[in-house]
Design an enzyme around this catalytic site. Structure first.
Site, PDB file in Angstrom:
ATOM      1  N   CYS A 118       5.326  32.397  39.134  1.00 57.35           N
ATOM      2  CA  CYS A 118       4.088  33.176  39.020  1.00 57.35           C
ATOM      3  C   CYS A 118       2.945  32.445  39.707  1.00 57.35           C
ATOM      4  O   CYS A 118       2.400  31.488  39.165  1.00 57.35           O
ATOM      5  CB  CYS A 118       3.781  33.388  37.530  1.00 57.35           C
ATOM      6  SG  CYS A 118       2.212  34.187  37.230  1.00 57.35           S
ATOM      7  N   CYS A 121      -0.489  32.582  37.908  1.00 55.16           N
ATOM      8  CA  CYS A 121      -0.588  31.677  36.756  1.00 55.16           C
ATOM      9  C   CYS A 121      -0.823  30.236  37.208  1.00 55.16           C
ATOM     10  O   CYS A 121      -1.581  29.497  36.594  1.00 55.16           O
ATOM     11  CB  CYS A 121       0.693  31.707  35.922  1.00 55.16           C
ATOM     12  SG  CYS A 121       1.346  33.342  35.617  1.00 55.16           S
ATOM     13  N   ASP A 122      -0.153  29.807  38.276  1.00 53.04           N
ATOM     14  CA  ASP A 122      -0.068  28.371  38.549  1.00 53.04           C
ATOM     15  C   ASP A 122      -0.730  27.904  39.846  1.00 53.04           C
ATOM     16  O   ASP A 122      -0.897  26.686  40.037  1.00 53.04           O
ATOM     17  CB  ASP A 122       1.408  27.944  38.556  1.00 53.04           C
ATOM     18  CG  ASP A 122       2.048  28.159  37.187  1.00 53.04           C
ATOM     19  OD1 ASP A 122       1.318  28.084  36.184  1.00 53.04           O
ATOM     20  OD2 ASP A 122       3.264  28.408  37.124  1.00 53.04           O
TER      21      ASP A 122
END
Ligand SMILES: Cc1cc2nc3c(=O)[nH]c(=O)nc-3n(C[C@H](O)[C@H](O)[C@H](O)COP(=O)(O)OP(=O)(O)OC[C@H]3O[C@@H](n4cnc5c(N)ncnc54)[C@H](O)[C@@H]3O)c2cc1C
Length: 292
Positions: A118, A121-122
């Site tokens: 993801c 997200c990261d």
């Protein structure tokens, strides 16, 4: 959520069960460019919030719970939760899909410490660093483009000699000078230790030559698998496990419908998931009218 919206709006006593957050995969990426009605695109999270608010406005009930099994034997079906059981006249399975793993050495150990599925997200953890994206489809290339906002360089690794992404997405990537392409190579393993990922061993598809690519992050986008493990075998599925329905979203078990990415179909996108959800709810309504 669309199935829930339609079900609640048709005055069915509908309950939406969700194990994580309302929005599913939309919570894992930034922007949606191809959902009709938003010429400038729309934030994925914002779109999920809008649909959720609309469904709640029509009276959809929700509960945060994981479905661990279904008992579809009788006219009244049972939904088995980790902490109890529910009963329903009809069930719409819209449990979506999850990213595939590469299945190479180092992947499981380094997930969350450099291996990610993801980018939204990261990506901010990789500011100024070199990262790799594995995959060549739309999702991989869109995520590579997103990563260029943070990383100093994004290496796209694809096992074929051409990308599979749609031309308009490929063109954007070719024009971005932070992206480089490593084609006809697969990832043999992911190297790293306590501090995280240090690099990848790549293997040439044609010559089996091994090479090392030093990166601190690896983002894997090599397709998806259905979240259908909790669905009993009497619901027919295709080889990878996607649920088979007719064009009205009915599965092989009467009163059980499927919608969205969990379904065996050609195009897994929001617009088709939304259409499936509406059809499934309409058909579930008809089923209850006819059978109860
Ligand atoms: C990185 C990325 C980028 C994308 N970009 C686009 C795009 O630009 N445009 C587009 O149209 N599509 C895009 N997609 C695809 C789109 O997000 C999906 O097609 C869509 O989300 C499918 O919706 P769904 O409701 O079927 O499944 P999901 O979004 O997967 O939702 C399923 C939900 O079910 C829940 N669930 C699963 N199992 C259980 C269980 N046992 N118990 C309780 N709850 C459960 C999950 O937690 C999840 O919230 C993208 C996908 C990804 C991963």
């Amino acid at each position: 959520m669309t199935a829930g919206l339609y079900a609640a709006r048709s005055r069915m006593n509908a309950l939406l069960l969700e194990q994580m957050g309302f929005g599913g995969q939309l919570l894992t990426y930034e922007k949606v460019d191809n959902y009709p009605g938003f010429p400038e695109g729309v934030g994925a999270f914002g779109l999920a919030e809008l649909v959720s608010a609309q469904a709640l406005k029509f009276g959809l009930k929700t509960r945060n719970a994981e479905v661990v099994g279904l008992d579809l034997g009788g006219a009244i079906k049972k939904i088995i939760l980790a902490d109890g059981e529910l009963q329903a006249r009809t069930i719409i399975i819209a449990s979506g899909a999850s990213p595939n793993k590469l299945g190479v050495k180092g992947e499981a150990e380094l997930t969350g410490r450099g291996v990610s599925y993801c980018a939204v997200c990261d990506a901010p953890f990789y500011r100024g660093q070199e990262v790799a994206v594995v995959g060549g489809g739309d999702t991989a290339i869109e995520e590579a483009l997103y990563l260029t906002k943070f990383a100093s360089r994004v290496h796209v690794i694809h096992r074929r000699d051409q990308l599979r992404a749609t031309p308009v997405i490929q063109e954007k990537a070719f024009q971005n000078d932070k992206i480089s392409f490593i084609l006809s190579k697969t990832v043999a393993d992911i190297k790293g230790g306590q501090a995280g990922v240090e690099g990848l061993t790549l293997c040439g598809v044609k010559d089996s030559q091994l090479s090392v690519l030093p990166v601190t992050g690896v983002f894997v986008f090599v397709g998806i698998r259905p979240n259908s493990a909790f669905v009993p075998a009497e619901v027919n599925r295709d080889r990878p496990g996607f649920l088979i329905t007719d064009q009205e979203m009915a599965t092989s078990v009467p009163g059980v419908f499927a919608a969205g990415d969990v379904r065996s179909k050609l195009l897994r996108q929001i617009v088709t998931a939304v259409g499936d959800g509406a059809t499934a709810a309409f058909n579930a309504f008809r089923y209850i009218e006819d059978h109860f």
